[in-house]
Design a protein around this motif. Structure first.
Motif, PDB file in Angstrom:
ATOM      1  N   ALA A 701      11.046 -60.370 -66.798  1.00  0.00           N
ATOM      2  CA  ALA A 701      10.573 -59.256 -67.613  1.00  0.00           C
ATOM      3  C   ALA A 701       9.092 -59.007 -67.384  1.00  0.00           C
ATOM      4  CB  ALA A 701      10.853 -59.530 -69.084  1.00  0.00           C
ATOM      5  N   VAL A 702       8.301 -60.079 -67.264  1.00  0.00           N
ATOM      6  CA  VAL A 702       6.867 -59.926 -67.015  1.00  0.00           C
ATOM      7  C   VAL A 702       6.628 -59.121 -65.738  1.00  0.00           C
ATOM      8  CG1 VAL A 702       4.745 -61.168 -66.429  1.00  0.00           C
ATOM      9  CG2 VAL A 702       6.203 -61.995 -68.284  1.00  0.00           C
ATOM     10  N   VAL A 703       7.394 -59.436 -64.685  1.00  0.00           N
ATOM     11  CA  VAL A 703       7.227 -58.744 -63.402  1.00  0.00           C
ATOM     12  C   VAL A 703       7.641 -57.285 -63.518  1.00  0.00           C
ATOM     13  CG1 VAL A 703       7.957 -58.678 -60.995  1.00  0.00           C
ATOM     14  CG2 VAL A 703       7.567 -60.877 -62.119  1.00  0.00           C
ATOM     15  N   MET A 704       8.829 -57.034 -64.090  1.00  0.00           N
ATOM     16  CA  MET A 704       9.340 -55.668 -64.172  1.00  0.00           C
ATOM     17  C   MET A 704       8.491 -54.812 -65.102  1.00  0.00           C
ATOM     18  SD  MET A 704      11.688 -55.469 -62.037  1.00  0.00           S
ATOM     19  CE  MET A 704      12.089 -53.788 -62.497  1.00  0.00           C
ATOM     20  N   LEU A 705       8.044 -55.361 -66.232  1.00  0.00           N
ATOM     21  CA  LEU A 705       7.204 -54.594 -67.148  1.00  0.00           C
ATOM     22  C   LEU A 705       5.874 -54.241 -66.499  1.00  0.00           C
ATOM     23  CD1 LEU A 705       7.896 -56.456 -70.519  1.00  0.00           C
ATOM     24  CD2 LEU A 705       8.823 -54.268 -69.742  1.00  0.00           C
ATOM     25  N   GLY A 706       5.366 -55.146 -65.672  1.00  0.00           N
ATOM     26  CA  GLY A 706       4.129 -54.846 -64.956  1.00  0.00           C
ATOM     27  C   GLY A 706       4.298 -53.666 -64.007  1.00  0.00           C
ATOM     28  N   ARG A 707       5.457 -53.608 -63.324  1.00  0.00           N
ATOM     29  CA  ARG A 707       5.711 -52.485 -62.417  1.00  0.00           C
ATOM     30  C   ARG A 707       5.815 -51.172 -63.185  1.00  0.00           C
ATOM     31  NH1 ARG A 707      10.456 -55.199 -58.637  1.00  0.00           N
ATOM     32  NH2 ARG A 707       9.130 -56.819 -57.662  1.00  0.00           N
ATOM     33  N   ILE A 708       6.431 -51.208 -64.388  1.00  0.00           N
ATOM     34  CA  ILE A 708       6.614 -49.989 -65.163  1.00  0.00           C
ATOM     35  C   ILE A 708       5.264 -49.488 -65.687  1.00  0.00           C
ATOM     36  CG2 ILE A 708       7.621 -49.056 -67.278  1.00  0.00           C
ATOM     37  CD1 ILE A 708      10.032 -50.875 -66.793  1.00  0.00           C
ATOM     38  N   THR A 709       4.445 -50.394 -66.245  1.00  0.00           N
ATOM     39  CA  THR A 709       3.143 -49.962 -66.773  1.00  0.00           C
ATOM     40  C   THR A 709       2.219 -49.510 -65.656  1.00  0.00           C
ATOM     41  OG1 THR A 709       2.402 -52.286 -66.731  1.00  0.00           O
ATOM     42  CG2 THR A 709       3.290 -51.431 -68.804  1.00  0.00           C
ATOM     43  N   ALA A 710       2.497 -49.930 -64.422  1.00  0.00           N
ATOM     44  CA  ALA A 710       1.681 -49.465 -63.301  1.00  0.00           C
ATOM     45  C   ALA A 710       1.855 -47.968 -63.063  1.00  0.00           C
ATOM     46  CB  ALA A 710       2.033 -50.246 -62.042  1.00  0.00           C
ATOM     47  N   THR A 711       2.949 -47.395 -63.554  1.00  0.00           N
ATOM     48  CA  THR A 711       3.166 -45.941 -63.420  1.00  0.00           C
ATOM     49  C   THR A 711       2.315 -45.167 -64.419  1.00  0.00           C
ATOM     50  OG1 THR A 711       4.980 -45.893 -65.036  1.00  0.00           O
ATOM     51  CG2 THR A 711       5.544 -46.394 -62.741  1.00  0.00           C
ATOM     52  N   GLY A 712       1.712 -45.826 -65.428  1.00  0.00           N
ATOM     53  CA  GLY A 712       0.937 -45.166 -66.462  1.00  0.00           C
ATOM     54  C   GLY A 712       1.685 -45.025 -67.765  1.00  0.00           C
ATOM     55  N   ALA A 713       3.002 -45.327 -67.782  1.00  0.00           N
ATOM     56  CA  ALA A 713       3.782 -45.227 -69.012  1.00  0.00           C
ATOM     57  C   ALA A 713       3.435 -46.376 -69.939  1.00  0.00           C
ATOM     58  CB  ALA A 713       5.271 -45.245 -68.676  1.00  0.00           C
ATOM     59  N   ARG A 714       3.628 -46.146 -71.241  1.00  0.00           N
ATOM     60  CA  ARG A 714       3.376 -47.167 -72.256  1.00  0.00           C
ATOM     61  C   ARG A 714       4.672 -47.925 -72.551  1.00  0.00           C
ATOM     62  NH1 ARG A 714      -0.778 -46.677 -75.999  1.00  0.00           N
ATOM     63  NH2 ARG A 714       0.705 -47.042 -77.706  1.00  0.00           N
ATOM     64  N   LEU A 715       4.538 -49.154 -73.090  1.00  0.00           N
ATOM     65  CA  LEU A 715       5.682 -49.973 -73.444  1.00  0.00           C
ATOM     66  C   LEU A 715       5.583 -50.386 -74.902  1.00  0.00           C
ATOM     67  CD1 LEU A 715       5.973 -52.356 -70.360  1.00  0.00           C
ATOM     68  CD2 LEU A 715       7.532 -50.522 -70.979  1.00  0.00           C
ATOM     69  N   ALA A 716       6.729 -50.398 -75.576  1.00  0.00           N
ATOM     70  CA  ALA A 716       6.803 -50.848 -76.956  1.00  0.00           C
ATOM     71  C   ALA A 716       7.988 -51.787 -77.106  1.00  0.00           C
ATOM     72  CB  ALA A 716       6.943 -49.661 -77.900  1.00  0.00           C
ATOM     73  N   ILE A 717       7.802 -52.857 -77.916  1.00  0.00           N
ATOM     74  CA  ILE A 717       8.898 -53.781 -78.193  1.00  0.00           C
ATOM     75  C   ILE A 717       9.576 -53.334 -79.480  1.00  0.00           C
ATOM     76  CG2 ILE A 717       9.527 -56.151 -78.749  1.00  0.00           C
ATOM     77  CD1 ILE A 717       7.355 -57.118 -76.944  1.00  0.00           C
ATOM     78  N   ASP A 718      10.852 -53.001 -79.389  1.00  0.00           N
ATOM     79  CA  ASP A 718      11.623 -52.484 -80.522  1.00  0.00           C
ATOM     80  C   ASP A 718      12.246 -53.647 -81.300  1.00  0.00           C
ATOM     81  OD1 ASP A 718      12.756 -50.685 -82.199  1.00  0.00           O
ATOM     82  OD2 ASP A 718      14.208 -49.877 -80.770  1.00  0.00           O
ATOM     83  N   ASP A 719      12.572 -53.391 -82.579  1.00  0.00           N
ATOM     84  CA  ASP A 719      13.241 -54.373 -83.451  1.00  0.00           C
ATOM     85  C   ASP A 719      12.492 -55.692 -83.497  1.00  0.00           C
ATOM     86  OD1 ASP A 719      15.191 -52.437 -83.750  1.00  0.00           O
ATOM     87  OD2 ASP A 719      16.512 -53.292 -82.216  1.00  0.00           O
TER      88      ASP A 719
END
Length: 824
Positions: A701-719
Motif C-alpha cells: 500500500a505504501v508503494v501504490m499510494l506513493g504512485r497515486i499521490t505522485a499524480t497530484g491527487a489527494r488521499l483520504a482514509i475512510d471509516d
C-alpha cells in the motif's frame, strides 16, 4: 466314435454331384464342338480332294460324312454332349462300314476312321457303354478284314498277293494291339476322373467344414466383442465350446499376477470337489502351464500317464472318468491371458480343421478379453486418481447418481429418514508443504492421508474420493441428519490431525470440512458438491473446522452470477449513474467538496445502491472499468460546477477506491490519464480508501499510494477507527485526510456520548499532529455538527446538509443557498 464337430448346412453343400456334372457338361460340350469342327473341316477337305481327283465315291462318302458332322455341330446345344457324342460315335461307325463296303482300303479305314471313332467314344460316352462300342467297332472291322482275307485266299481268279495277305495279318495284329492300348487308356482316364471327382468332393467337404468353423468363430467373436465384462466373455466362451465340441467338462482360466498361477473364472460339468481342487492351476507343472509358456494347443490322450499333468488334479480327474484333455492358450501379442481346458471321457479324433477352429476360438476369446481389459483400463483411468488410486471427481458424480437411483427404488431397503450425504475435506496450507519440501513429499503425504482416511471409512458402504489437489470427499450412503454428518466429518478430521512421518520429518496437517445432505442441499451430485464446497469455505473463513451447509452461506448463487453479467453490460453501455453528497466546512458552512456515489438503475430491480453490486464487481475485473468510469464522470461534473459557480473554484471531488484498484499496477497511470483528459487540477481529486483495504498489505500500500499521490491527487482514509491501523504505517502513508466513521458520529448524542467523544477527540488530535484534514461522515443532527465543530473537526457530510442526489437535483436544492449551508 462320432466326430465332435457336427457339420451343419452351409452354402458350400449346394456344390453337390449335379454341380460337378454341370461343370463337366460344359467342358465336354466345348471339347466336342472343337472336335466336330475339326472333323467337318477334314471331311470337307477329303470330299474336295475326291471330287478333284475324279474319285467320285470317295468324294460322296466324305460329303455325306461332312453333312452328318455339320448337323451334329448345329444341334449340339439342343442335344447335349452325351447324345451328340453317342450320335457322333454311331456316325463314325456308319462311315467306317460304308467306306469299307464301298471299296475303300481296309488300311485307310482301320488306321484313320476306326481310331478316331474309338477316341470320340472314350471321351463322350458313359463309362458303362464305352467298352461295348469299342468292341463292336473293332469286331466289325476285324470281321470284314477276315472276310476280305479269306476272299483273297480263296479267290481263284485273283490269287492273293503277299502284300494283301501281310496287310490283312498286320491289320488284325494292329487291331488287337489298338484295342489293348485304347482300353488301357480308357481305364486310366476313368480312374483319373474318379480320383478327380473324389478329390473335388473331399475338397468340397473340407471347404464346407472350414466355412462352418469360420462362421462359428466369427459368430462367437461377434458375441464376445459386444461384451466388455470379463466374466461374461468367459461364460459365453464356455457355452460355445460345450455346444460344439461336446466335452465332459470345461474350465476357463485367467492368468493372475505375478503370472505364476491360473484362476478358474468359468466352468461347466465339474463336480464341486474337483472344481475346488482345480480352482487354481500352477503355471509350472501343468498342461495349462505348457500351453501358456509355448502358446500352442496342448493335447493329451492319456491323463493318467501324462507327466505334464498337475498330479493332484490329474488324479482326481482320472478317478472321475476323464481320460483326455485339450488346452487352448489365450494370448494376444506378447501378453498371456489364460487357457480354456476341454476334458473328455473318451479321447476324440481331431481333424486339422477342428484344431484350426480351436485356435480360432482361442484367438477370438483372447481379442475379446484384451479389448475388455483395455476398456476397463481406460475406464479406471477416467474415474480414478492416479496418485492415490481413489475414485476421482468423475467417479463421484457417477457413484452418487447410481446411489441416488438405487435409493429411490422400492427394493433398496433404505430407511426413509436416511439420506445420502457428503463430507468434503480441504487441507489447510498444503501449498506451503509443496513449496517448502517439494511436490514429491506432498505426493507421499497425500498417499498417506488417503490411506489413513480409507481406514476410517467404515463398513456402512461409504466411499472415499480424491477430487484433485488437496481435496478429499467421503460419500456416505445413509446419513440420519446433519448432526450425524458433522460427527462423521469430525472423526475424519481427528484422524488427519495426527503427525505423519515423511523422510524422517514429522508433518502435521490441518483441514476443514463441509457437509451437505441429499436432497435438501442439492438434488444431484454437482449441486451437492457445490454446497459442500461452500460449507468448507465458510469453515475456513469462520475459523471453525466443520460446517454444515446453509443457504445463508451462499454468496455465489445463480442470481448473483446473472447480476454480474448484467452489471458488466451496464458498465460497458453506460447504464450506471452518479449521485453526489456535498462536504461542508464546519467553520462557516461552505460547500468545499463532494463525494461521488455510484447507483445502478436496474431494469427489473429498480435503483440499486453500491452495497448491492459493488461486491460483485470487486469479485471480478469489473471493478477497474467501473472505478475509472466513476472518476472520469465525477471530475467532468466537478469541472462544470467550478465553471458555473465561482464559490466552488476550490472544491474537491471524492471517489472511493477498492482494494482491487490499489493492487492494480496501472491504477496511477489510468488516474493520471483521466486528470489530463478532463482538464481539472489534480488536487481536485480526493481518492478514499478504507482502513481495512490499506492495512491488508501495508508495504504494498505504501508503494501504490506513493504512485497515486505522485499524480497530484489527494488521499483520504475512510471509516477510520473501525479497522486495525498501525500508527507507524499511518505516519508513512502519503494521505492528506482522515474520515471519522459514522458509527462514532451517531453516538455523540447518545448514552455512549462520553466514550465516542473520547474516540473522536483522540482521532482529531492524531490528525492535527500529522497535519491531516479531518472529515466526519453520517452527520444527521445539528447537535452532532456543533459538537464536531467544538471538538475541532474540519469538514462534515451527512443528511443534515443534503442527501446524495443527482447533479441536477442537488443544484436545485443548494443553488439558492449559494453553496453555503448554515449549521443551525
Amino acid at each position: 466314435m462320432t466326430t465332435p464337430w457336427v457339420p451343419q448346412e452351409t452354402p458350400f453343400q449346394s456344390l453337390d454331384r449335379a454341380s460337378v456334372e454341370s461343370v463337366e457338361e460344359r467342358n465336354r460340350t466345348l471339347l466336342l464342338r472343337k472336335l466336330l469342327s475339326l472333323f467337318l473341316s477334314v471331311t470337307l477337305g477329303v470330299a474336295a480332294i475326291g471330287f478333284g481327283t475324279a474319285v467320285v465315291y470317295r468324294g460322296v462318302i466324305a460329303s455325306f460324312g461332312a453333312l452328318g458332322f455339320g448337323l451334329l455341330l448345329a444341334l449340339l446345344p439342343r442335344l447335349g454332349s452325351r447324345r451328340a457324342g453317342v450320335l457322333c460315335t454311331v456316325w463314325y461307325f456308319v462311315l467306317t462300314l460304308g467306306a469299307i463296303v464301298l471299296g475303300e482300303g481296309i488300311r485307310a479305314v482301320g488306321m484313320v476312321l476306326l481310331p478316331s471313332g474309338i477316341l470320340i467314344a472314350a471321351l463322350m460316352l458313359p463309362k458303362r457303354v464305352v467298352a461295348p462300342w469299342v468292341a463292336a467297332s473293332v469286331a466289325a472291322v476285324t470281321a470284314i478284314g477276315v472276310a476280305k482275307w479269306s476272299h483273297l485266299l480263296a479267290s481263284a481268279g485273283e490269287p492273293a498277293s503277299l502284300e494283301e495277305v501281310a496287310v490283312a495279318a498286320l491289320l488284325l495284329l494292329a487291331t488287337g494291339v489298338l484295342i489293348r492300348i485304347v482300353v488301357g487308356n480308357l481305364e486310366s482316364m476313368i480312374a483319373k476322373r474318379q480320383r478327380a471327382e473324389r478329390a473335388l468332393l473331399t475338397s468340397r467337404d473340407e471347404l464346407a467344414a472350414r466355412h462352418m468353423a469360420l462362421q462359428q468363430v466369427n459368430e462367437l467373436a461377434s458375441r464376445l466383442h459386444r461384451s466388455l465384462d470379463v466374466d461374461e466373455i468367459a461364460r459365453q466362451a464356455v457355452e460355445v465350446l460345450v455346444r460344439y465340441s461336446a466335452p465332459s467338462q470345461v474350465g476357463f482360466y485367467l492368468l493372475e499376477e505375478p503370472g505364476d498361477r491360473l484362476l478358474m473364472t468359468a466352468h461347466h460339468g465339474f463336480a464341486e470337489e474337483i472344481r475346488a481342487l482345480g480352482e487354481y492351476l500352477p503355471v509350472a507343472g501343468s498342461l495349462s502351464g505348457v500351453a501358456v509358456r509355448e502358446r500352442r494347443l496342448v493335447w493329451s490322450e492319456d491323463l493318467a500317464r501324462d507327466a505334464r499333468v498337475e498330479p493332484s488334479v490329474g488324479a482326481a480327474l482320472v478317478a472321475s472318468g476323464i481320460t483326455a484333455a485339450l488346452v487352448i492358450p489365450l494370448a494376444f501379442g506378447n501378453r498371456v491371458l489364460g487357457t480354456v481346458n476341454l476334458l473328455f471321457r473318451d479321447p476324440p479324433t481331431w481333424t486339422d480343421v477342428e484344431m484350426d477352429t480351436f485356435r480360432g476360438i482361442g484367438q477370438a476369446v483372447s481379442l475379446a478379453l484384451t479389448n475388455a481389459r483395455h476398456v476397463a483400463g481406460l475406464e479406471h483411468q477416467a474415474f480414478h486418481d492416479p496418485l492415490t488410486g481413489l475414485l476421482n471427481r468423475a467417479g463421484f458424480h457417477r457413484e452418487l447418481a447410481a446411489l441416488v437411483g438405487a435409493a429411490g427404488s422400492p427394493a433398496s431397503g433404505m430407511e426413509a429418514t436416511a439420506k445420502p450425504g457428503v463430507v468434503l475435506i480441504d487441507l489447510r496450507r498444503f501449498r506451503e508443504i509443496n513449496d517448502a519440501l517439494g511436490h514429491h513429499v506432498g505426493d507421499r503425504l497425500l498417499v498417506a492421508l488417503a490411506g489413513r482416511l480409507g481406514r476410517r471409512v467404515g463398513n456402512d458402504g461409504a466411499r472415499l474420493f480424491r477430487l484433485g489437489g488437496d481435496e478429499f470427499l467421503l460419500m456416505v450412503p445413509a446419513v440420519a441428519d446433519g448432526v450425524a454428518g458433522l460427527e462423521r466429518a469430525r472423526e475424519l478430521l481427528s484422524a488427519l490431525s495426527l503427525p505423519y512421518e515423511i523422510d524422517g520429518m514429522s508433518i502435521e496437517v490441518e483441514a476443514a470440512a463441509g457437509v451437505a445432505i441429499f436432497p435438501e442441499h442439492g438434488r444431484d451430485s454437482h449441486e451437492l458438491l457445490r454446497c459442500a464446497d461452500v460449507a468448507v469455505y465458510r469453515a475456513k473463513r469462520a475459523g471453525s473446522s466443520v460446517e454444515l451447509y446453509s443457504p445463508s452461506f451462499d454468496e455465489h448463487t445463480a442470481e448473483r452470477l446473472a447480476l454480474a453479467g448484467e452489471l458488466g453490460k451496464a458498465v460497458r453501455e453506460g447504464g450506471l449513474e452518479l449521485h453526489y453528497q456535498p462536504k461542508v466546512a464546519l467553520a462557516d458552512g461552505r460547500v468545499v467538496g463532494f463525494e461521488a456515489l455510484v447507483r445502478w438503475r436496474h431494469p427489473r430491480l429498480g435503483l440499486l445502491l453500491p452495497a448491492s453490486f459493488l461486491p460483485i464487481a470487486e469479485a471480478s475485473d469489473l471493478i477497474h472499468p467501473l472505478t475509472y468510469w466513476v472518476v472520469e464522470k465525477a471530475l467532468e461534473q466537478l469541472l462544470r460546477w467550478q465553471r458555473e459557480h465561482e464559490e466552488l473554484a476550490g472544491a474537491r471531488m471524492a471517489v472511493n477506491l477498492s482494494v482491487r484498484n490499489l493492487l492494480d499496477g496501472s491504477c496511477a497511470v489510468r488516474i493520471e490519464e483521466i486528470l489530463r483528459r478532463v482538464g481539472v487540477a489534480p488536487a481536485s481529486l480526493e481518492l478514499e480508501l478504507t482502513e481495512t483495504a490499506v492495512m491488508s498489505d501495508p508495504e504494498a500500500a505504501v508503494v501504490m499510494l506513493g504512485r497515486i499521490t505522485a499524480t497530484g491527487a489527494r488521499l483520504a482514509i475512510d471509516d477510520f477507527g473501525t479497522g486495525y491501523s498501525s500508527l507507524a504505517y499511518l505516519r508513512r502513508f502519503p494521505v492528506q485526510a482522515l474520515k471519522i466513521d459514522r458509527s462514532f458520529v451517531a453516538e455523540l448524542a447518545g448514552a455512549e456520548s462520553q466514550r465516542s467523544q473520547a474516540i473522536v477527540r483522540s482521532t482529531l488530535y492524531l490528525a492535527r499532529s500529522l497535519e491531516l484534514t479531518t472529515i466526519a461522515e453520517g452527520v444527521e443532527t445539528p447537535d452532532a455538527a456543533l459538537r464536531l465543530r467544538d471538538l475541532g473537526c474540519d469538514i462534515a457530510q451527512g443528511d443534515l446538509f443534503a442527501r446524495p442526489a443527482a447533479a441536477a437535483e442537488l443544484e436545485r436544492s443548494l443553488g439558492d443557498r449559494h453553496w453555503k449551508i448554515p449549521l443551525a
